[in-house]
Scaffold this active site. Sequence first.
Site, PDB file in Angstrom:
ATOM      1  N   ARG A 111     -20.401  24.737 -13.636  1.00 41.90           N
ATOM      2  CA  ARG A 111     -19.832  25.741 -14.506  1.00 41.90           C
ATOM      3  C   ARG A 111     -19.138  25.337 -15.124  1.00 41.90           C
ATOM      4  O   ARG A 111     -18.140  25.364 -14.649  1.00 41.90           O
ATOM      5  CB  ARG A 111     -19.788  27.012 -14.273  1.00 41.90           C
ATOM      6  CG  ARG A 111     -20.194  28.249 -15.238  1.00 41.90           C
ATOM      7  CD  ARG A 111     -20.245  29.684 -15.301  1.00 41.90           C
ATOM      8  NE  ARG A 111     -21.846  29.618 -15.017  1.00 41.90           N
ATOM      9  CZ  ARG A 111     -22.335  31.199 -14.722  1.00 41.90           C
ATOM     10  NH1 ARG A 111     -21.795  31.478 -15.499  1.00 41.90           N
ATOM     11  NH2 ARG A 111     -23.855  30.942 -14.629  1.00 41.90           N
ATOM     12  N   HIS A 138     -28.480  25.487 -19.118  1.00 50.63           N
ATOM     13  CA  HIS A 138     -28.047  26.302 -18.182  1.00 50.63           C
ATOM     14  C   HIS A 138     -29.904  26.098 -17.079  1.00 50.63           C
ATOM     15  O   HIS A 138     -30.394  27.404 -16.769  1.00 50.63           O
ATOM     16  CB  HIS A 138     -28.379  27.863 -18.588  1.00 50.63           C
ATOM     17  CG  HIS A 138     -27.531  28.649 -17.247  1.00 50.63           C
ATOM     18  ND1 HIS A 138     -26.966  28.850 -16.105  1.00 50.63           N
ATOM     19  CD2 HIS A 138     -27.551  29.984 -16.991  1.00 50.63           C
ATOM     20  CE1 HIS A 138     -26.992  28.638 -14.908  1.00 50.63           C
ATOM     21  NE2 HIS A 138     -26.610  30.262 -15.976  1.00 50.63           N
ATOM     22  N   GLN A 141     -31.487  28.327 -14.440  1.00 53.75           N
ATOM     23  CA  GLN A 141     -31.549  29.995 -14.782  1.00 53.75           C
ATOM     24  C   GLN A 141     -33.033  30.041 -15.432  1.00 53.75           C
ATOM     25  O   GLN A 141     -33.996  30.190 -15.054  1.00 53.75           O
ATOM     26  CB  GLN A 141     -30.465  30.567 -16.377  1.00 53.75           C
ATOM     27  CG  GLN A 141     -31.358  31.976 -16.489  1.00 53.75           C
ATOM     28  CD  GLN A 141     -30.766  32.654 -15.368  1.00 53.75           C
ATOM     29  OE1 GLN A 141     -29.809  33.424 -14.688  1.00 53.75           O
ATOM     30  NE2 GLN A 141     -32.582  33.504 -15.172  1.00 53.75           N
ATOM     31  N   ASP A 233     -30.955  37.353 -24.809  1.00 57.51           N
ATOM     32  CA  ASP A 233     -30.080  37.428 -23.989  1.00 57.51           C
ATOM     33  C   ASP A 233     -27.952  37.752 -24.317  1.00 57.51           C
ATOM     34  O   ASP A 233     -28.573  38.524 -25.990  1.00 57.51           O
ATOM     35  CB  ASP A 233     -29.509  35.657 -23.954  1.00 57.51           C
ATOM     36  CG  ASP A 233     -27.911  35.497 -22.430  1.00 57.51           C
ATOM     37  OD1 ASP A 233     -27.677  36.346 -21.986  1.00 57.51           O
ATOM     38  OD2 ASP A 233     -27.812  33.635 -23.284  1.00 57.51           O
ATOM     39  N   CYS A 273     -31.430  36.812 -18.778  1.00 50.49           N
ATOM     40  CA  CYS A 273     -30.715  36.077 -17.081  1.00 50.49           C
ATOM     41  C   CYS A 273     -29.592  36.971 -16.313  1.00 50.49           C
ATOM     42  O   CYS A 273     -28.956  36.767 -15.678  1.00 50.49           O
ATOM     43  CB  CYS A 273     -29.568  34.449 -17.790  1.00 50.49           C
ATOM     44  SG  CYS A 273     -29.299  35.502 -19.492  1.00 50.49           S
ATOM     45  N   ARG A 300     -32.546  33.456  -8.877  1.00 46.76           N
ATOM     46  CA  ARG A 300     -32.254  33.063  -8.873  1.00 46.76           C
ATOM     47  C   ARG A 300     -31.479  31.743  -7.178  1.00 46.76           C
ATOM     48  O   ARG A 300     -31.007  30.899  -7.097  1.00 46.76           O
ATOM     49  CB  ARG A 300     -30.471  33.112  -9.400  1.00 46.76           C
ATOM     50  CG  ARG A 300     -30.503  33.453 -11.021  1.00 46.76           C
ATOM     51  CD  ARG A 300     -30.647  32.497 -11.356  1.00 46.76           C
ATOM     52  NE  ARG A 300     -29.795  31.790 -11.170  1.00 46.76           N
ATOM     53  CZ  ARG A 300     -28.327  31.452 -11.802  1.00 46.76           C
ATOM     54  NH1 ARG A 300     -28.270  31.954 -13.071  1.00 46.76           N
ATOM     55  NH2 ARG A 300     -27.207  30.309 -11.814  1.00 46.76           N
TER      56      ARG A 300
HETATM   57  N1   CP Z   1     -27.652  34.344 -15.380  1.00 46.41           N
HETATM   58  C1   CP Z   1     -26.168  34.108 -14.827  1.00 46.41           C
HETATM   59  O1   CP Z   1     -26.357  33.065 -14.751  1.00 46.41           O
HETATM   60  O2   CP Z   1     -25.515  34.309 -14.303  1.00 46.41           O
HETATM   61  P1   CP Z   1     -23.389  34.546 -14.039  1.00 46.41           P
HETATM   62  O3   CP Z   1     -22.731  34.219 -15.475  1.00 46.41           O
HETATM   63  O4   CP Z   1     -23.245  35.896 -12.966  1.00 46.41           O
HETATM   64  O5   CP Z   1     -23.733  33.737 -13.127  1.00 46.41           O
HETATM   65  N1  NVA Z   2     -25.202  32.428 -23.037  1.00 46.80           N
HETATM   66  C1  NVA Z   2     -24.316  33.697 -21.633  1.00 46.80           C
HETATM   67  C2  NVA Z   2     -25.354  33.072 -20.927  1.00 46.80           C
HETATM   68  C3  NVA Z   2     -24.850  34.154 -19.065  1.00 46.80           C
HETATM   69  C4  NVA Z   2     -25.304  33.302 -18.177  1.00 46.80           C
HETATM   70  C5  NVA Z   2     -23.592  32.592 -21.221  1.00 46.80           C
HETATM   71  O1  NVA Z   2     -22.642  32.061 -21.391  1.00 46.80           O
HETATM   72  O2  NVA Z   2     -22.380  33.314 -21.783  1.00 46.80           O
END
Ligand code: CP
Ligand code: NVA
Length: 324
Positions: A111, A138, A141, A233, A273, A300
Site C-alpha cells: 500500500r 485499489h 477492493q 467512498d 469499501c 476482501r
Molecule cells: N477498504 C480498505 O481497503 O480498507 P483498509 O484501508 O482498512 O485496508
Molecule cells: N479512497 C480511500 C479508500 C480507502 C480504502 C483512500 O484512498 O483513503
Amino acid sequence: FPSVVGRDLLTLKDFTKDEIRYFLWTAADLKERIKNGKENERVFQLLEGKSGALIFQKRSSRTRVSSETALALLGGHSVFLTDKDLHLGVSETTYDTAKVLSGFCDFILARVNRQQHLEEMAEASSVPVISGLSEVYHPLQILADFLTLQEHFGGLYGRTIAWVGDGNNILHSIMMAAPKLGIHLNIATPKGYEPDSELLKVSQGFAKENGTSLNLTVDPREACSKADVVVTDTWISMGQEEEKTARLKSFAGFQVDSKLMSLAKEEAVFLHCLPRKPEEVTDEVFNSDQSLVWQEAENRKWTVMAVMVCLLNDYYPVYPIPQF
Ligand code: CP
Ligand code: NVA
C-alpha cells in the site's frame, strides 16, 4: 482458465475479462470450499512455506488483516512492514528494497503513497507485486465488490453501477474492470473532482469494446436513476486530510440517503469499501437491508486469497464457474 502465474497486480487495467473472472471464480471456489464446505483444512495448504512481504505506507484495517489471515489459512507466513520498519525511502530506494525483499519472499503486497512506487517495485522484484492501494487504484477492493455483487445478484452482466462521490482510486479501479464484465457505469462527482482524464479515456475504450455505457454527470440523482448498485467512498482519502474543509463544501448534496436510493431500482444495493464517515452516507442507508457493506468487507479475504493463489500457482477451481 487463463494462467496469471508470476504476474503483478498493480491495476485491473492490465487484466482481461477472463482473467478477472478467473480471480472471482477462484475466490468463490475457495469461499465455498473453506468457509461453507466440509473439506479437510489440510487440502488448502496451497501456500505452505510461502512468505509475503506486506508493505504499508498508509493505514489499513481490512487490507492488512484480510491478507494476513488469508495467507495464514493457506499455510503461508506474512511479514508486516510499515515505512517505520523499513529503510524504504529514507536510506534505501524503493527499487533496492523490492529487489532484496523478492529474494526472501514469494510476493510483495504494498500500500503506497504513489502508484509509481508500485511500478518501481514491480520492475525490481522477481516475485509478483500486488497493489494494496495507491492514490490511483485499489484493485483488490474491486474484486471484493464484484464477488459481492455476483453473490447477491447471481450475475454481473448488464447491471448498472452508480458512483456518487469523489473521482478517486476506488472509482478508477471500478472503471478499469466494470465495462469488461458488461457492467454499465454512471458516475456523479462534483465539478473539479472528476476521475483522471487519461483513465476516463481508457475506460471509455473498454466500454466501447464491450458495448457498455459510461455516463458522467454532476447530478447524483441522474446517476442513481434505475441503477442496480449505488457505490460511494469517503470524500477525504488518506493523504487529503488538509483539504477536508474545502472538500466538505464541494461535496454538499452528494450524501447517499434514502431519497437518492429510492431513485435506483427497487432491488438496488449499496456498497462502500470502508472506512466510512457519516458525511458520504446516512446511517439509515448504511445500516439498511440494501447495504452489503459487511459481506463486501469479508469478501476482501476471499478475493485477496484468490489473488495470492492464482499469482503463485495455477489453481483449478472445483466449484462450478459462477454466472458472471
Ligand atoms: N477498504 C480498505 O481497503 O480498507 P483498509 O484501508 O482498512 O485496508
Ligand atoms: N479512497 C480511500 C479508500 C480507502 C480504502 C483512500 O484512498 O483513503
